[in-house]
Design a protein around this motif. Structure first.
Motif, short mmCIF file in Angstrom:
data_model
loop_
_atom_site.label_atom_id
_atom_site.label_comp_id
_atom_site.label_asym_id
_atom_site.label_seq_id
_atom_site.Cartn_x
_atom_site.Cartn_y
_atom_site.Cartn_z
N LEU A 272 0.84 -1.19 0.00
CA LEU A 272 0.00 0.00 0.00
C LEU A 272 0.88 1.24 0.00
N ALA A 273 0.34 2.33 -0.53
CA ALA A 273 0.98 3.64 -0.44
C ALA A 273 0.19 4.51 0.52
N HIS A 274 0.91 5.28 1.33
CA HIS A 274 0.31 6.24 2.27
C HIS A 274 0.71 7.63 1.82
N VAL A 275 -0.28 8.48 1.59
CA VAL A 275 -0.04 9.87 1.21
C VAL A 275 -0.51 10.75 2.37
N ASP A 276 0.43 11.47 2.98
CA ASP A 276 0.04 12.30 4.12
C ASP A 276 -0.58 13.61 3.64
N PRO A 277 -1.15 14.43 4.53
CA PRO A 277 -1.84 15.65 4.10
C PRO A 277 -0.94 16.66 3.38
N GLN A 278 0.37 16.52 3.52
CA GLN A 278 1.29 17.41 2.80
C GLN A 278 1.65 16.85 1.42
N GLY A 279 1.13 15.67 1.09
CA GLY A 279 1.39 15.07 -0.22
C GLY A 279 2.59 14.16 -0.28
N THR A 280 3.24 13.92 0.86
CA THR A 280 4.39 13.02 0.89
C THR A 280 3.92 11.58 0.79
N VAL A 281 4.56 10.82 -0.10
CA VAL A 281 4.18 9.43 -0.35
C VAL A 281 5.16 8.49 0.35
N ARG A 282 4.63 7.55 1.11
CA ARG A 282 5.45 6.56 1.79
C ARG A 282 4.88 5.17 1.56
N ARG A 283 5.76 4.20 1.57
CA ARG A 283 5.36 2.80 1.45
C ARG A 283 4.91 2.29 2.81
N VAL A 284 3.74 1.66 2.85
CA VAL A 284 3.29 1.02 4.08
C VAL A 284 4.08 -0.27 4.25
N GLU A 285 4.67 -0.46 5.42
CA GLU A 285 5.49 -1.64 5.67
C GLU A 285 4.66 -2.92 5.57
N GLY A 286 5.28 -3.94 4.99
CA GLY A 286 4.61 -5.23 4.86
C GLY A 286 4.03 -5.43 3.47
N GLU A 287 3.86 -6.70 3.11
CA GLU A 287 3.33 -7.04 1.80
C GLU A 287 1.84 -7.36 1.89
N VAL A 288 1.14 -7.06 0.79
CA VAL A 288 -0.27 -7.40 0.66
C VAL A 288 -0.46 -8.03 -0.72
N LEU A 289 -1.55 -8.79 -0.87
CA LEU A 289 -1.81 -9.46 -2.14
C LEU A 289 -3.13 -8.97 -2.70
N PHE A 290 -3.04 -8.28 -3.83
CA PHE A 290 -4.18 -7.65 -4.50
C PHE A 290 -5.03 -6.86 -3.51
N PRO A 291 -4.45 -5.79 -2.95
CA PRO A 291 -5.22 -4.94 -2.02
C PRO A 291 -6.36 -4.25 -2.75
N ASN A 292 -7.52 -4.25 -2.12
CA ASN A 292 -8.69 -3.69 -2.78
C ASN A 292 -9.39 -2.70 -1.86
N GLY A 293 -10.67 -2.88 -1.58
CA GLY A 293 -11.41 -1.89 -0.83
C GLY A 293 -10.89 -1.67 0.58
N MET A 294 -11.09 -0.44 1.08
CA MET A 294 -10.65 -0.06 2.42
C MET A 294 -11.75 0.71 3.13
N ALA A 295 -11.73 0.64 4.46
CA ALA A 295 -12.68 1.39 5.28
C ALA A 295 -12.02 1.72 6.60
N LEU A 296 -12.49 2.77 7.25
CA LEU A 296 -11.96 3.20 8.54
C LEU A 296 -13.01 2.94 9.61
N THR A 297 -12.63 2.21 10.66
CA THR A 297 -13.58 1.89 11.73
C THR A 297 -13.70 3.08 12.69
N PRO A 298 -14.78 3.13 13.47
CA PRO A 298 -14.93 4.22 14.44
C PRO A 298 -13.79 4.31 15.44
N ASP A 299 -13.14 3.18 15.75
CA ASP A 299 -12.02 3.22 16.70
C ASP A 299 -10.68 3.48 16.01
N GLY A 300 -10.72 3.79 14.70
CA GLY A 300 -9.52 4.26 14.02
C GLY A 300 -8.71 3.21 13.30
#
Length: 286
Positions: free
Chosen positions: A129-157
């Motif tokens: 996954l890629a993480h883009v912070d509010p300033q537009g900086t792009v970072r690689r999320v540590e760890g591997e994933v296989l065909f990452p698709n939909g995402m959601a944020l839970t109420p507890d974060g």
């Protein structure tokens, strides 16, 4: 499992993805038409932008500015009020294949997936996954994933991620600076289920499209933490791709249904529609 019946909402499109409810309208990307669309509650469609690199995931910055993933060049594009595009972030150095789904959080962090390989010509392989912070900086999320698709944020974060080819929903802890860590399996699904786009309801369940099949298991399903399947909305003759809660009270489940095969998908051929269902639950803001 509780059964719900779908109702047709719109037809006549190609491959609809990235459903989001925002500011009283349903937003969607049409991969093969190259357009970002909005749909009024009566189904009336309007083209918001044209994306030459093929649009995918959608999200909105805290000020309401829409963002869209451009698949071909693995970038996130900002959509101006006149429909013009400008590059918000370039994650091509992280992506192992075309850009895919997108989640933008209320505090302005964006998380972007990618296929990880060329569909139809390469075997699946892990990516990140890629993480883009509010300033537009792009970072690689540590760890591997296989065909990452939909995402959601839970109420507890926590961030929930559908890993299609691993048949599971993965949960990440999320730090105040947006960093993701400590991935764990939130729900392991049977091998017949390949989760694509997801939507979270207010009772903590995740609704997902069962992608890559038009058979008996085609449809949208609700799963709770631990893996129990509780509800289904069958879809006949189409792939169940993306879903989102919408309507004034977020009590209508919108579902993109695309009739295509792998061979047709690689050739850019599909017939896309959106259906709705009343499932007795409300969604959380996406």
């Amino acid at each position: 499992m509780k059964l719900h019946t779908p109702t047709g909402f719109v037809t006549g499109h190609q491959f609809l993805e990235g459903l989001r409810w925002h500011d009283g309208a349903l937003w969607a990307s049409d991969f093969f038409a190259g357009t970002v669309l909005t749909f009024a509650p009566d189904g009336d469609a309007a083209t918001v932008a044209t994306v030459p690199g093929a649009p995918s995931g959608l999200g909105f910055l805290p000020d309401g500015t829409p963002l869209v993933v451009s698949q071909a060049d693995a970038t996130v594009q900002r959509i101006g009020t006149d429909g013009t595009l400008s590059t918000y972030a370039d994650f091509s150095a992280i992506a192992g294949g075309p850009g895919n789904d997108l989640l933008v959080t209320p505090d302005g962090h964006a998380y972007v997936g990618n296929f990880g390989f060329a569909v139809g010509s390469e075997d699946p392989r892990p990516t990140a996954l890629a993480h883009v912070d509010p300033q537009g900086t792009v970072r690689r999320v540590e760890g591997e994933v296989l065909f990452p698709n939909g995402m959601a944020l839970t109420p507890d974060g926590r961030l929930l991620l559908a890993e299609t080819f691993l048949h599971r929903i993965t949960a990440y802890d999320r730090a105040p600076d947006g960093t993701l860590s400590s991935p764990e399996v939130w729900a392991q699904l049977p091998e017949a289920f390949m989760p694509d786009g997801i939507a979270l309801d207010a009772d903590g369940g995740v609704w997902f499209g069962n992608a890559l099949t038009t058979g008996d298991d085609a449809g949208f399903y609700r799963v709770v933490e631990g893996g129990e399947l509780t509800d289904t909305v069958p879809v006949a003759g189409a792939q169940a791709v993306a879903c989102a809660f919408g309507g004034e009270d977020l009590d209508t489940l919108y579902m993109s249904c695309n009739a295509t095969t792998l061979e047709e998908f690689v050739q850019g051929r599909s017939t896309g529609a959106i259906a709705t269902a009343s499932v007795g639950r409300r969604g959380t803001p996406a």
